[in-house]
Design a protein around this motif. Structure first.
Motif, PDB file in Angstrom:
ATOM      1  N   GLN A 109       0.825  -1.212   0.000  1.00  0.00           N
ATOM      2  CA  GLN A 109       0.000   0.000   0.000  1.00  0.00           C
ATOM      3  C   GLN A 109       0.860   1.263   0.000  1.00  0.00           C
ATOM      4  N   HIS A 110       1.974   1.211   0.719  1.00  0.00           N
ATOM      5  CA  HIS A 110       2.859   2.380   0.809  1.00  0.00           C
ATOM      6  C   HIS A 110       3.934   2.394  -0.289  1.00  0.00           C
ATOM      7  N   GLY A 111       3.942   1.375  -1.145  1.00  0.00           N
ATOM      8  CA  GLY A 111       4.913   1.334  -2.231  1.00  0.00           C
ATOM      9  C   GLY A 111       6.337   1.098  -1.772  1.00  0.00           C
ATOM     10  N   ILE A 112       6.505   0.315  -0.703  1.00  0.00           N
ATOM     11  CA  ILE A 112       7.832   0.070  -0.130  1.00  0.00           C
ATOM     12  C   ILE A 112       8.279  -1.342  -0.491  1.00  0.00           C
ATOM     13  N   PRO A 113       9.342  -1.510  -1.250  1.00  0.00           N
ATOM     14  CA  PRO A 113       9.841  -2.866  -1.546  1.00  0.00           C
ATOM     15  C   PRO A 113      10.387  -3.525  -0.295  1.00  0.00           C
ATOM     16  N   VAL A 114      10.281  -4.862  -0.254  1.00  0.00           N
ATOM     17  CA  VAL A 114      10.683  -5.580   0.957  1.00  0.00           C
ATOM     18  C   VAL A 114      11.459  -6.834   0.605  1.00  0.00           C
ATOM     19  N   THR A 115      12.539  -7.047   1.329  1.00  0.00           N
ATOM     20  CA  THR A 115      13.284  -8.306   1.301  1.00  0.00           C
ATOM     21  C   THR A 115      12.948  -9.079   2.568  1.00  0.00           C
ATOM     22  N   VAL A 116      12.611 -10.353   2.383  1.00  0.00           N
ATOM     23  CA  VAL A 116      12.143 -11.192   3.482  1.00  0.00           C
ATOM     24  C   VAL A 116      13.147 -12.304   3.742  1.00  0.00           C
ATOM     25  N   ALA A 117      13.434 -12.564   5.008  1.00  0.00           N
ATOM     26  CA  ALA A 117      14.239 -13.714   5.403  1.00  0.00           C
ATOM     27  C   ALA A 117      13.434 -14.547   6.386  1.00  0.00           C
ATOM     28  N   MET A 118      13.630 -15.859   6.336  1.00  0.00           N
ATOM     29  CA  MET A 118      12.746 -16.785   7.028  1.00  0.00           C
ATOM     30  C   MET A 118      12.909 -16.803   8.539  1.00  0.00           C
ATOM     31  N   GLY A 119      14.113 -16.626   9.049  1.00  0.00           N
ATOM     32  CA  GLY A 119      14.301 -16.629  10.492  1.00  0.00           C
ATOM     33  C   GLY A 119      14.048 -17.986  11.118  1.00  0.00           C
ATOM     34  N   GLY A 120      13.639 -17.981  12.399  1.00  0.00           N
ATOM     35  CA  GLY A 120      13.579 -19.206  13.186  1.00  0.00           C
ATOM     36  C   GLY A 120      12.253 -19.927  13.103  1.00  0.00           C
ATOM     37  N   GLY A 121      12.273 -21.186  13.537  1.00  0.00           N
ATOM     38  CA  GLY A 121      11.098 -22.032  13.621  1.00  0.00           C
ATOM     39  C   GLY A 121      11.503 -23.375  14.192  1.00  0.00           C
ATOM     40  N   TYR A 122      10.927 -23.752  15.340  1.00  0.00           N
ATOM     41  CA  TYR A 122      11.419 -24.927  16.063  1.00  0.00           C
ATOM     42  C   TYR A 122      10.276 -25.811  16.565  1.00  0.00           C
ATOM     43  N   SER A 123       9.217 -25.904  15.770  1.00  0.00           N
ATOM     44  CA  SER A 123       8.139 -26.825  16.120  1.00  0.00           C
ATOM     45  C   SER A 123       8.653 -28.265  16.041  1.00  0.00           C
ATOM     46  N   PRO A 124       8.074 -29.183  16.811  1.00  0.00           N
ATOM     47  CA  PRO A 124       8.583 -30.563  16.834  1.00  0.00           C
ATOM     48  C   PRO A 124       8.522 -31.269  15.487  1.00  0.00           C
ATOM     49  N   HIS A 125       7.507 -30.956  14.674  1.00  0.00           N
ATOM     50  CA  HIS A 125       7.344 -31.626  13.385  1.00  0.00           C
ATOM     51  C   HIS A 125       7.813 -30.710  12.266  1.00  0.00           C
ATOM     52  N   ILE A 126       8.713 -31.214  11.436  1.00  0.00           N
ATOM     53  CA  ILE A 126       9.274 -30.417  10.345  1.00  0.00           C
ATOM     54  C   ILE A 126       8.186 -29.947   9.400  1.00  0.00           C
ATOM     55  N   ARG A 127       7.113 -30.747   9.239  1.00  0.00           N
ATOM     56  CA  ARG A 127       6.050 -30.350   8.313  1.00  0.00           C
ATOM     57  C   ARG A 127       5.363 -29.063   8.788  1.00  0.00           C
ATOM     58  N   THR A 128       5.286 -28.871  10.106  1.00  0.00           N
ATOM     59  CA  THR A 128       4.686 -27.644  10.640  1.00  0.00           C
ATOM     60  C   THR A 128       5.552 -26.441  10.308  1.00  0.00           C
ATOM     61  N   ILE A 129       6.850 -26.584  10.483  1.00  0.00           N
ATOM     62  CA  ILE A 129       7.790 -25.494  10.191  1.00  0.00           C
ATOM     63  C   ILE A 129       7.739 -25.145   8.703  1.00  0.00           C
ATOM     64  N   VAL A 130       7.787 -26.163   7.851  1.00  0.00           N
ATOM     65  CA  VAL A 130       7.791 -25.935   6.408  1.00  0.00           C
ATOM     66  C   VAL A 130       6.486 -25.275   5.965  1.00  0.00           C
ATOM     67  N   GLU A 131       5.362 -25.761   6.488  1.00  0.00           N
ATOM     68  CA  GLU A 131       4.069 -25.187   6.116  1.00  0.00           C
ATOM     69  C   GLU A 131       3.990 -23.717   6.507  1.00  0.00           C
ATOM     70  N   ALA A 132       4.451 -23.388   7.695  1.00  0.00           N
ATOM     71  CA  ALA A 132       4.392 -21.997   8.149  1.00  0.00           C
ATOM     72  C   ALA A 132       5.273 -21.096   7.296  1.00  0.00           C
ATOM     73  N   HIS A 133       6.491 -21.546   6.981  1.00  0.00           N
ATOM     74  CA  HIS A 133       7.369 -20.750   6.113  1.00  0.00           C
ATOM     75  C   HIS A 133       6.791 -20.651   4.706  1.00  0.00           C
ATOM     76  N   CYS A 134       6.240 -21.744   4.190  1.00  0.00           N
ATOM     77  CA  CYS A 134       5.644 -21.703   2.854  1.00  0.00           C
ATOM     78  C   CYS A 134       4.474 -20.723   2.808  1.00  0.00           C
ATOM     79  N   ASN A 135       3.745 -20.611   3.909  1.00  0.00           N
ATOM     80  CA  ASN A 135       2.644 -19.649   3.951  1.00  0.00           C
ATOM     81  C   ASN A 135       3.128 -18.221   3.712  1.00  0.00           C
ATOM     82  N   THR A 136       4.335 -17.905   4.180  1.00  0.00           N
ATOM     83  CA  THR A 136       4.885 -16.570   3.938  1.00  0.00           C
ATOM     84  C   THR A 136       5.081 -16.347   2.445  1.00  0.00           C
ATOM     85  N   PHE A 137       5.637 -17.338   1.753  1.00  0.00           N
ATOM     86  CA  PHE A 137       5.802 -17.241   0.305  1.00  0.00           C
ATOM     87  C   PHE A 137       4.449 -17.145  -0.393  1.00  0.00           C
TER      88      PHE A 137
END
Length: 279
Positions: free
Chosen positions: A243-271
């Motif tokens: 909305q403000h016309g500001i370009p953004v670079t995104v980095a994934m950062g941390g995620g330590y849920s017990p199941h890898i599928r939960t971590i991957v799904e949450a990061h994929c949601n960002t994409f």
């Protein structure tokens, strides 16, 4: 970590991205790293001369491969800036190494990729005012310290008040979160602070650290944000920046849920959210 391989594989499998959307960076050059980090510290990384204590503080044993990986992650964040300027947003599947200081690494972070990229943009006159939106559950202490006297980079951190690092630095705006903070409280705080920052600060470039360790499933996060709440967080950030016309670079950062599928799904949601909003 396995997630760095699984995230792009899942996104390609489902058709969210194609190979045309993926790039592989080179290693960041020493002169660019030195815009942010001390030469003595970089020399230790390159020559494998970190002390045992320094390695313990980082959390990894030193290896040439680890240093090379960090240099590539850093260049990836810089490269993303150019893609973001063209397309509105660009994503580094790794990155967000916000615990690295000028003279040392901490918390699994050797080099501070967003800080290096910020200083690179400023040095090249590609940005005049930068906003770093750090929504990892851990405060970006290294980033806060690196820019504490630089008004051209504003550091905004929403993080667990009782989480690592236990000695917090002072960001330009810190929003400490109580244990068990839920979706409603988290999203309300973000909606309160971020629009005002964008209006008052008027940044011309943003970095977004989209850690998914805010999830209620995270082993260390101590918050109670749901998967849907995490998606809404990303939607708020991307929608406001667009909305403000500001370009953004995104980095994934941390995620330590017990199941890898939960971590991957949450990061994929960002994409997925970035694709939905930026098309």
């Amino acid at each position: 970590m396995l997630k760095y391989e699984l995230i792009p594989e899942q996104l390609m499998h489902e058709g969210t991205i194609t190979t045309a959307n993926i790039f592989t960076p080179a290693a960041c050059s020493e002169d660019v790293v030195l815009l942010t980090h001390d030469k003595a510290y970089l020399d230790k990384l390159l020559n494998q001369t970190l002390s045992a204590g320094e390695q313990r503080r980082i959390g990894f044993p030193q290896t040439p491969e680890l240093t090379q990986r960090e240099l590539m992650i850093t260049q990836g964040t810089i490269d993303c800036c150019f893609y973001a300027m063209e397309n509105g947003a660009a994503m580094n599947v790794a990155g967000g190494t916000h615990h690295a200081f000028a003279d040392r690494g901490e918390g699994f972070c050797l080099l501070n990729d967003m800080a290096i990229a910020s200083n690179y943009l400023l040095r090249q006159n590609l940005a005049g005012q930068i906003l770093i939106i750090d929504l990892d559950v851990h405060q970006g202490n290294g980033t806060a310290k690196l820019f504490e006297h630089n008004p051209r980079v504003f550091t905004f951190s929403m993080h667990g008040a009782h989480n690592y690092p236990f000695h917090k630095e002072h960001s330009d705006l810190d929003v400490p979160l109580a244990d068990n903070t839920d979706d409603e409280t988290y999203l309300a705080l973000l909606q309160t602070h971020l629009p005002k920052l964008l209006t008052d600060l008027k940044p011309d470039f943003a970095f977004f650290l989209s850690g998914v360790d805010i999830l209620n499933t995270d082993k260390y996060g101590k918050l109670k944000v749901s998967m849907e709440g995490c998606k809404q967080r990303d939607a708020i950030v991307f929608s406001l920046l667009k909305q403000h016309g500001i370009p953004v670079t995104v980095a994934m950062g941390g995620g330590y849920s017990p199941h890898i599928r939960t971590i991957v799904e949450a990061h994929c949601n960002t994409f997925r959210m970035a694709v939905n909003i930026y098309g």
